[in-house]
Enzyme design. Structure first.
Site, short mmCIF file in Angstrom:
data_model
loop_
_atom_site.label_atom_id
_atom_site.label_comp_id
_atom_site.label_asym_id
_atom_site.label_seq_id
_atom_site.Cartn_x
_atom_site.Cartn_y
_atom_site.Cartn_z
N HIS A 51 0.84 -1.22 0.00
CA HIS A 51 0.00 0.00 0.00
C HIS A 51 0.87 1.26 0.00
O HIS A 51 0.60 2.22 -0.73
CB HIS A 51 -0.89 0.06 1.25
CG HIS A 51 -1.88 -1.04 1.40
ND1 HIS A 51 -2.00 -1.77 2.56
CD2 HIS A 51 -2.82 -1.53 0.55
CE1 HIS A 51 -2.99 -2.66 2.42
NE2 HIS A 51 -3.50 -2.53 1.22
N LYS B 130 -16.96 -7.36 6.20
CA LYS B 130 -15.60 -7.73 6.63
C LYS B 130 -15.42 -7.39 8.09
O LYS B 130 -15.73 -6.27 8.50
CB LYS B 130 -14.57 -6.91 5.82
CG LYS B 130 -14.13 -7.56 4.54
CD LYS B 130 -12.90 -6.84 4.03
CE LYS B 130 -12.41 -7.40 2.72
NZ LYS B 130 -11.27 -6.64 2.20
N ARG C 108 -2.09 -6.65 -8.19
CA ARG C 108 -1.04 -7.64 -7.92
C ARG C 108 -1.11 -8.80 -8.90
O ARG C 108 -0.12 -9.22 -9.44
CB ARG C 108 -1.21 -8.19 -6.50
CG ARG C 108 -0.82 -7.22 -5.43
CD ARG C 108 -1.37 -7.63 -4.09
NE ARG C 108 -2.83 -7.57 -4.09
CZ ARG C 108 -3.59 -7.70 -3.03
NH1 ARG C 108 -3.05 -7.95 -1.87
NH2 ARG C 108 -4.89 -7.59 -3.11
N SER D 245 -2.74 -7.86 3.27
CA SER D 245 -3.07 -7.56 4.67
C SER D 245 -3.52 -8.83 5.39
O SER D 245 -3.23 -9.02 6.56
CB SER D 245 -4.18 -6.52 4.76
OG SER D 245 -3.72 -5.28 4.30
P1 ADP Z 1 -9.57 -4.21 -0.38
O1 ADP Z 1 -10.34 -4.96 0.65
O2 ADP Z 1 -10.32 -3.08 -1.01
O3 ADP Z 1 -8.83 -5.06 -1.39
P2 ADP Z 1 -6.97 -3.70 0.72
O4 ADP Z 1 -6.62 -2.87 1.89
O5 ADP Z 1 -6.63 -5.14 0.78
O6 ADP Z 1 -8.49 -3.46 0.52
O7 ADP Z 1 -6.31 -3.09 -0.58
C1 ADP Z 1 -6.48 -1.75 -0.96
C2 ADP Z 1 -5.84 -1.54 -2.31
O8 ADP Z 1 -4.43 -1.76 -2.21
C3 ADP Z 1 -6.32 -2.48 -3.42
O9 ADP Z 1 -6.32 -1.77 -4.63
C4 ADP Z 1 -5.27 -3.54 -3.46
O10 ADP Z 1 -5.20 -4.14 -4.74
C5 ADP Z 1 -4.04 -2.72 -3.16
N1 ADP Z 1 -2.99 -3.57 -2.59
C6 ADP Z 1 -3.10 -4.41 -1.55
N2 ADP Z 1 -1.92 -5.03 -1.32
C7 ADP Z 1 -1.05 -4.57 -2.26
C8 ADP Z 1 0.32 -4.84 -2.57
N3 ADP Z 1 1.01 -5.75 -1.89
N4 ADP Z 1 0.89 -4.17 -3.59
C9 ADP Z 1 0.15 -3.26 -4.28
N5 ADP Z 1 -1.14 -2.97 -4.06
C10 ADP Z 1 -1.74 -3.61 -3.06
#
Ligand code: ADP
Length: 162
Positions: free
Chosen positions: A18, A42, A91, A129
């Protein structure tokens, strides 16, 4: 006109993946607003307050980055902040399939909006996450997966896992 992007997600917790997307977005937008969705489907692991605090800590030197929490549709938040861009990280091809439909639906709902995807850096592809939460829950060291500015040794694990 200012270019404002909303970066929506759960950020439970914020990871190096992120962080990298946000830092790279600074060259593209005047403002990047990290928006933590309060999602009824969630269950939270880290509290919203803690997630906000961590994000503020990570980006404290970057005045064009802010964090908000929100409920409901991301496009409504975009209208509220006059943001014309939704930022998402990609990803895998599975991410793409999921994002494609959301992006297309958001475009139908609010034609002025563009979803901008940034490809994850190769070294961050495996970081999610949910994996970070699992490691934390089982007592593992998550430091290498979260932004360097966050010092996990200062976090009271027992309080969080009560
Ligand atoms: P969501 O539940 O909306 O997927 P996340 O917090 O998991 O929420 O992810 C928020 C955003 O960050 C999404 O666009 C996700 O694809 C991106 N993201 C999550 N992990 C990574 C990573 N390791 N590298 C790049 N982008 C990421």
């Amino acid at each position: 006109m200012e270019k404002i992007a909303i970066f929506p997600g759960s950020f439970d917790p914020i990871t190096k993946g992120h962080e990298s997307i946000v830092l790279r977005s600074l060259k593209l937008f005047d403002k990047t607003i990290i928006a933590i969705g309060e999602n009824a489907d969630k269950e939270d692991f880290f509290s919203i307050e803690l997630r906000i605090k961590w994000i503020e800590e990570v980006f404290s030197e970057f005045h064009s980055v802010s964090v908000v929490k929100y409920k409901g549709l991301t496009i409504e938040l975009c209208k509220q902040f006059n943001a014309k861009y939704i930022l998402r990280g990609l990803r895998t091809s599975a991410d793409f399939e999921f994002e494609r439909s959301i992006g297309q639906i958001n475009k139908n709902l609010l034609p002025g909006i563009e979803t901008i995807f940034l490809l994850t850096k190769a070294e961050h592809t495996a970081i999610t996450s949910s994996i970070v939460r699992e490691i934390f829950r089982h007592g593992g060291d998550i430091q290498q997966f979260i932004p360097d500015k966050l010092d996990i040794s200062k976090i009271d694990r027992s309080k969080l896992l009560e």
